[in-house]
Motif scaffolding. Structure first.
Motif, PDB file in Angstrom:
ATOM      1  N   TRP A  16     -12.976  12.076  -2.449  1.00 47.49           N
ATOM      2  CA  TRP A  16     -12.288  11.934  -3.553  1.00 47.49           C
ATOM      3  C   TRP A  16     -10.940  11.634  -3.526  1.00 47.49           C
ATOM      4  CZ3 TRP A  16      -8.622  13.392  -6.802  1.00 47.49           C
ATOM      5  CH2 TRP A  16      -7.773  12.743  -7.859  1.00 47.49           C
ATOM      6  N   LEU A  17     -10.595  12.830  -2.623  1.00 46.70           N
ATOM      7  CA  LEU A  17      -9.518  13.045  -2.583  1.00 46.70           C
ATOM      8  C   LEU A  17      -8.987  11.961  -0.971  1.00 46.70           C
ATOM      9  CD1 LEU A  17      -8.815  16.975  -2.401  1.00 46.70           C
ATOM     10  CD2 LEU A  17      -7.756  15.577  -3.347  1.00 46.70           C
ATOM     11  N   ARG A  18      -9.561  11.891  -0.464  1.00 48.00           N
ATOM     12  CA  ARG A  18      -9.605  10.634   0.935  1.00 48.00           C
ATOM     13  C   ARG A  18      -9.429   9.453   0.373  1.00 48.00           C
ATOM     14  NH1 ARG A  18     -13.042  11.318   6.542  1.00 48.00           N
ATOM     15  NH2 ARG A  18     -10.838  10.038   7.020  1.00 48.00           N
ATOM     16  N   ASN A  19      -9.660   9.320  -0.725  1.00 42.91           N
ATOM     17  CA  ASN A  19     -10.106   8.068  -1.595  1.00 42.91           C
ATOM     18  C   ASN A  19      -8.783   7.482  -2.129  1.00 42.91           C
ATOM     19  OD1 ASN A  19     -11.054   5.256  -2.177  1.00 42.91           O
ATOM     20  ND2 ASN A  19     -11.164   6.255  -3.795  1.00 42.91           N
ATOM     21  N   ARG A  20      -8.105   8.596  -3.060  1.00 41.72           N
ATOM     22  CA  ARG A  20      -7.004   8.556  -3.183  1.00 41.72           C
ATOM     23  C   ARG A  20      -5.410   8.687  -2.741  1.00 41.72           C
ATOM     24  NH1 ARG A  20      -7.426   5.445  -7.055  1.00 41.72           N
ATOM     25  NH2 ARG A  20      -6.203   6.535  -8.052  1.00 41.72           N
ATOM     26  N   THR A  21      -5.981   9.408  -1.237  1.00 43.16           N
ATOM     27  CA  THR A  21      -4.752   9.927  -0.912  1.00 43.16           C
ATOM     28  C   THR A  21      -4.271   8.404   0.279  1.00 43.16           C
ATOM     29  OG1 THR A  21      -5.076  11.852   0.309  1.00 43.16           O
ATOM     30  CG2 THR A  21      -3.788  11.145   1.527  1.00 43.16           C
ATOM     31  N   HIS A  22      -3.303   7.880   0.030  1.00 42.60           N
ATOM     32  CA  HIS A  22      -2.387   6.361   0.529  1.00 42.60           C
ATOM     33  C   HIS A  22      -0.901   7.066   1.255  1.00 42.60           C
ATOM     34  CE1 HIS A  22      -5.573   4.224  -0.673  1.00 42.60           C
ATOM     35  NE2 HIS A  22      -5.853   4.492  -2.612  1.00 42.60           N
ATOM     36  N   LEU A  23      -0.889   6.521   2.306  1.00 37.31           N
ATOM     37  CA  LEU A  23       0.579   7.465   2.737  1.00 37.31           C
ATOM     38  C   LEU A  23       1.182   5.966   2.890  1.00 37.31           C
ATOM     39  CD1 LEU A  23      -0.422  11.294   3.921  1.00 37.31           C
ATOM     40  CD2 LEU A  23       1.122  10.461   2.024  1.00 37.31           C
ATOM     41  N   PRO A  24       2.346   5.848   3.397  1.00 44.83           N
ATOM     42  CA  PRO A  24       3.264   4.959   4.210  1.00 44.83           C
ATOM     43  C   PRO A  24       2.596   4.947   5.671  1.00 44.83           C
ATOM     44  CG  PRO A  24       4.799   6.595   3.371  1.00 44.83           C
ATOM     45  CD  PRO A  24       3.194   7.410   2.789  1.00 44.83           C
ATOM     46  N   LYS A  25       3.067   4.156   6.495  1.00 42.98           N
ATOM     47  CA  LYS A  25       2.571   4.120   8.180  1.00 42.98           C
ATOM     48  C   LYS A  25       4.184   4.565   8.437  1.00 42.98           C
ATOM     49  CE  LYS A  25      -1.095   1.358   9.047  1.00 42.98           C
ATOM     50  NZ  LYS A  25      -1.294  -0.313   9.857  1.00 42.98           N
ATOM     51  N   SER A  26       4.864   4.447   7.841  1.00 45.77           N
ATOM     52  CA  SER A  26       6.550   4.597   8.168  1.00 45.77           C
ATOM     53  C   SER A  26       7.746   4.399   6.635  1.00 45.77           C
ATOM     54  CB  SER A  26       6.381   3.693   9.802  1.00 45.77           C
ATOM     55  OG  SER A  26       7.106   2.136   9.555  1.00 45.77           O
ATOM     56  N   ILE A  27       8.218   5.132   7.092  1.00 44.54           N
ATOM     57  CA  ILE A  27       9.752   5.659   6.465  1.00 44.54           C
ATOM     58  C   ILE A  27      11.125   5.186   6.751  1.00 44.54           C
ATOM     59  CG2 ILE A  27      10.108   6.841   4.327  1.00 44.54           C
ATOM     60  CD1 ILE A  27       8.210   8.510   4.493  1.00 44.54           C
ATOM     61  N   ARG A  28      11.883   4.428   6.241  1.00 47.02           N
ATOM     62  CA  ARG A  28      12.699   3.804   6.614  1.00 47.02           C
ATOM     63  C   ARG A  28      14.119   4.413   5.749  1.00 47.02           C
ATOM     64  NH1 ARG A  28      15.255  -1.270   6.098  1.00 47.02           N
ATOM     65  NH2 ARG A  28      13.437  -2.453   5.163  1.00 47.02           N
ATOM     66  N   GLU A  29      14.702   4.530   6.134  1.00 45.73           N
ATOM     67  CA  GLU A  29      16.183   4.276   4.847  1.00 45.73           C
ATOM     68  C   GLU A  29      17.199   3.543   5.001  1.00 45.73           C
ATOM     69  OE1 GLU A  29      19.548   7.521   2.947  1.00 45.73           O
ATOM     70  OE2 GLU A  29      18.349   8.165   4.792  1.00 45.73           O
ATOM     71  N   CYS A  30      17.592   3.227   3.371  1.00 45.98           N
ATOM     72  CA  CYS A  30      17.922   1.974   3.991  1.00 45.98           C
ATOM     73  C   CYS A  30      19.821   1.871   3.335  1.00 45.98           C
ATOM     74  CB  CYS A  30      16.947  -0.117   2.710  1.00 45.98           C
ATOM     75  SG  CYS A  30      15.251   0.379   3.204  1.00 45.98           S
TER      76      CYS A  30
END
Length: 257
Positions: A243-257
């Motif tokens: 369940w935890l893995r199914n509910r873990t959604h992370l971005p591939k990258s993050i940039r400051e705008c």
């Protein structure tokens, strides 16, 4: 976490600590002398390191034996003690939270793991980190020295976990692991966490490196967990991790705008 007692922490320069070896123990007074002497030998081949033992509410002389061994052979030893039994995962989190090193190494305190294997695994982790993302390195026990019933139960559990979680690790419950402290502290805390680290780390983009290690018979005493206990709790935890893995959604990258 409540009920935590520190047993006279040793003097240590935080800036010189690159690696923290964290060991959770419960009623292991007879095994600790050999474990600590082997740790002292192993640390001669390791980067600047400390050893953090977490006593998970032992009823024997575990803490007193550790205090004696700190004076005799392991001056970098730190001792943390729970006032009651909280479980191995909670004890590991206590030690890792208190650790001063960037890298964490875990082993068991029953003498079945050989601390002298740590040098090779730490080197593997550091080399991999120079190439990209810091990994989780697992010391896979290729020839288990447990009783037949436990070996069969472990084989079944590992097969089931691999099938349902696809974690690519043949020995997910292996005690010897190397990883970065910051990566571990991102994980959700629950009892049984330590048996699912390859799957959980993978959810956060941490690559896996497996390397064979030796496994030895337990020096004294017996395991604190029965096969039935492992099976019942393990199935419940497995469903929770799915369940935890199914509910873990992370971005591939993050940039400051």
């Amino acid at each position: 976490m409540t009920g935590l007692v520190s047993a006279a922490p040793s003097q240590h320069n935080d800036a010189q600590c690159e690696l923290s070896i964290v060991i959770a123990v419960l009623d292991e007074q007879d095994n600790l002398p050999q474990v600590c002497r082997e740790l002292a030998e192993a640390m001669q081949q390791l980067p600047a390191a400390e050893v953090v033992f977490v006593d998970d509410g032992s009823q024997d002389q575990t803490v007193e034996v550790l205090q004696r061994l700190r004076d005799e052979c392991l001056p970098s030893l730190r001792i943390l003690s729970h006032d009651r039994r909280c479980g191995k995962s909670a004890a590991l989190r206590t030690g890792i939270t208190a650790a001063r090193g960037t890298w964490i190494a875990t082993i068991d305190g029953d003498g079945q793991d050989d601390p002298r294997e740590l040098g090779t695994l730490v080197s593997l982790a550091q080399v991999q980190a120079t190439k990209g993302r810091a990994p989780l390195v697992v010391g896979v026990r290729t020839r288990r020295k447990d009783g037949l019933s436990r070996r069969l139960a472990t084989r079944f559990a590992n097969g089931l976990r691999q099938k349902l979680l696809n974690d690519q690790c043949p020995d997910t419950g292996a005690p010897i692991k190397i990883f970065q402290r910051a990566d571990f502290l991102r994980l959700p805390q629950f009892e049984g966490l330590h048996r699912f680290l390859p799957a959980l780390f993978a959810s956060y983009g941490v690559p896996l490196v497996c390397h064979p290690v030796t496994h030895r018979p337990r020096l004294h005493g017996q395991s604190k967990y029965t096969n039935f206990n492992r099976a019942v709790v393990g199935v419940r935890d497995l469903l929770g991790v799915m369940w935890l893995r199914n509910r873990t959604h992370l971005p591939k990258s993050i940039r400051e705008c």
